[in-house]
Design a protein around this motif. Structure first.
Motif, short mmCIF file in Angstrom:
data_model
loop_
_atom_site.label_atom_id
_atom_site.label_comp_id
_atom_site.label_asym_id
_atom_site.label_seq_id
_atom_site.Cartn_x
_atom_site.Cartn_y
_atom_site.Cartn_z
N ALA A 1 -29.30 33.41 85.43
CA ALA A 1 -29.03 33.19 84.01
C ALA A 1 -27.57 33.62 84.04
O ALA A 1 -27.10 34.61 84.02
CB ALA A 1 -29.81 33.92 82.91
N GLN A 2 -26.79 32.59 83.44
CA GLN A 2 -25.11 32.85 83.07
C GLN A 2 -24.88 32.57 81.93
O GLN A 2 -25.36 31.48 81.23
CB GLN A 2 -24.46 31.78 84.06
N SER A 3 -24.18 33.34 81.11
CA SER A 3 -23.56 33.26 79.87
C SER A 3 -22.30 32.47 79.92
O SER A 3 -21.32 32.82 80.65
CB SER A 3 -23.21 34.69 79.22
N THR B 1 -26.59 29.93 77.10
CA THR B 1 -27.21 30.60 78.63
C THR B 1 -27.45 29.41 79.49
O THR B 1 -28.23 28.70 79.27
CB THR B 1 -28.28 31.41 78.25
N LEU B 2 -26.60 29.36 80.64
CA LEU B 2 -27.24 28.41 81.84
C LEU B 2 -27.98 29.05 82.60
O LEU B 2 -27.70 29.95 83.29
CB LEU B 2 -25.69 27.87 82.33
N ARG B 3 -29.14 28.29 82.91
CA ARG B 3 -30.15 29.05 83.88
C ARG B 3 -30.27 28.17 84.97
O ARG B 3 -30.16 26.70 84.93
CB ARG B 3 -31.62 29.10 83.08
N LEU B 4 -30.21 28.74 86.15
CA LEU B 4 -30.08 27.98 87.56
C LEU B 4 -31.66 28.40 88.23
O LEU B 4 -32.11 29.40 88.17
CB LEU B 4 -29.02 28.35 88.28
N GLY C 1 -37.88 23.94 88.38
CA GLY C 1 -36.95 23.61 89.01
C GLY C 1 -35.61 22.78 88.44
O GLY C 1 -34.77 22.40 89.08
N PHE C 2 -35.69 22.91 87.03
CA PHE C 2 -34.58 22.26 86.45
C PHE C 2 -33.33 23.43 85.79
O PHE C 2 -33.56 24.41 85.83
CB PHE C 2 -35.04 21.51 85.07
N ILE C 3 -32.33 22.73 85.82
CA ILE C 3 -31.09 23.72 85.17
C ILE C 3 -31.40 23.54 83.67
O ILE C 3 -31.58 22.30 83.16
CB ILE C 3 -29.77 23.06 85.60
N THR C 4 -31.14 24.50 83.00
CA THR C 4 -31.25 24.60 81.51
C THR C 4 -30.10 25.02 80.72
O THR C 4 -29.71 26.08 81.59
CB THR C 4 -32.78 25.07 81.02
N LEU C 5 -30.06 24.50 79.77
CA LEU C 5 -28.74 25.22 78.82
C LEU C 5 -29.38 25.33 77.49
O LEU C 5 -29.43 24.25 76.87
CB LEU C 5 -27.59 24.30 78.84
#
Length: 312
Positions: A4-6, A19-22, A61-65
């Motif tokens: 998780a990236q802010s 929040t961008l989740r990888l 498996g998805f990138i989420t924002l």
């Protein structure tokens, strides 16, 4: 593990916090499908849109924002605590603007998921931003309808607009802005007001207790900002413009927010050739925010839906 990236997304002159989740095993050299996750009205990204649905979709498996609406939560924008549909919908477009700059996001595989009022906004955004290739909603509510219906009296919308007009005039002449709550601020306040609708009861249980309470969700609304919503409709032109694959999730227990009937209406009106509706019996609006027995059933259909139409 997921990462998780802010991050921030630019909307006009301010930053929208997100929040961008990888996904697990993320490889920056690959291309991933991505899903924008939108929170309910009065909510924030740390609640159901990000912590529940965003995290689960990332594990799939998805990138989420997941983002905080402009003027709310950790996002910028002035004046604070607006609930303006035009700005809310623009947040979605700006989220896609950000995603398409990431070399590891496949721009042809971007979807959207909205919860409650975020579901209504997601539908509206998808109708005018063709970069969204698949649309999912969980207990989507049409905020414009809610504002027009008000107290359900024959002239509810007119009374609401008259009150907003009076307040705007007062503020133009120097009065302090009127900041109100979306819901009662406590169980005691709700009981004193004699409000027993299941959606309000469970909203108080969710937002004002450790179950869902978050600093980014302070239950504050600038009253004059709601005037625009009275003349707005989340599903306007759905018969013409909503063509993307669509999956709708609703609970079978109706409440005052109207997500049950809004879900049925959306399903009937959407032009989408591929559309489905999932009605969970004995399930309330707020069960689908965070109750595992409800959210797991929703995700059991949402994940395959997105994998079919976006890939993973």
């Amino acid at each position: 593990m997921t990462q998780a990236q802010s991050i921030t997304v630019k909307n006009r002159s301010w930053d929208v916090a997100a929040t961008l989740r990888l996904p697990e095993g993320f490889d920056a050299g690959r291309k991933y499908a991505a899903i924008v996750c939108a929170h309910p009205i009065s909510s924030c990204k740390e609640q159901t849109s990000g912590a529940i649905y965003g995290e689960a979709l990332t594990k799939a498996g998805f990138i989420t924002l997941a983002f905080d609406a402009s003027t709310q939560g950790a996002s910028g924008g002035e004046p604070r605590f607006l609930e303006d549909p035009g700005t809310r919908v623009e947040d979605f477009r700006c989220a896609v603007d950000y995603l398409v700059t990431l070399p590891y996001v496949d721009e042809a595989k971007i979807g959207v998921l909205g919860v409650c009022g975020g579901g209504g906004y997601a539908v509206s955004a998808a109708m005018t931003d063709r970069r969204f290739k698949a649309v999912g909603t969980v207990v989507a509510a049409n905020y414009g309808r809610l504002m027009r219906e008000g107290d359900m009296s024959p002239d509810a919308a007119i009374k609401t607009l008259d009150a907003i007009a009076k307040q705007r005039t007062a503020e133009a002449r120097g009065a302090d802005p009127l900041i109100v709550g979306y819901i009662p601020g406590s169980e005691a306040e709700r009981a004193k007001a004699g409000i027993n609708d299941i959606d309000i009861v469970e909203a108080v249980q969710y937002y004002t207790t450790p179950r869902g309470q978050q600093p980014g969700s302070p239950n504050k609304l600038r009253l004059t900002s709601t005037g625009a919503a009275v003349g707005w409709d989340a599903f306007h032109f759905a018969e013409l413009l909503l063509t993307q694959p669509l999956h709708i999730v609703i609970g079978g227990v109706p409440g005052g927010f109207g997500s049950y009937r809004d879900g049925l209406e959306l399903y009937g009106r959407a032009r989408s050739h591929e559309k489905s509706i999932q009605i969970l019996p004995d399930t309330s609006h707020y069960d689908l925010y965070d109750k595992p027995e409800a959210t797991s059933q929703a995700l059991a259909q949402l994940v395959p839906f997105y994998k079919k139409h976006l890939g993973a």
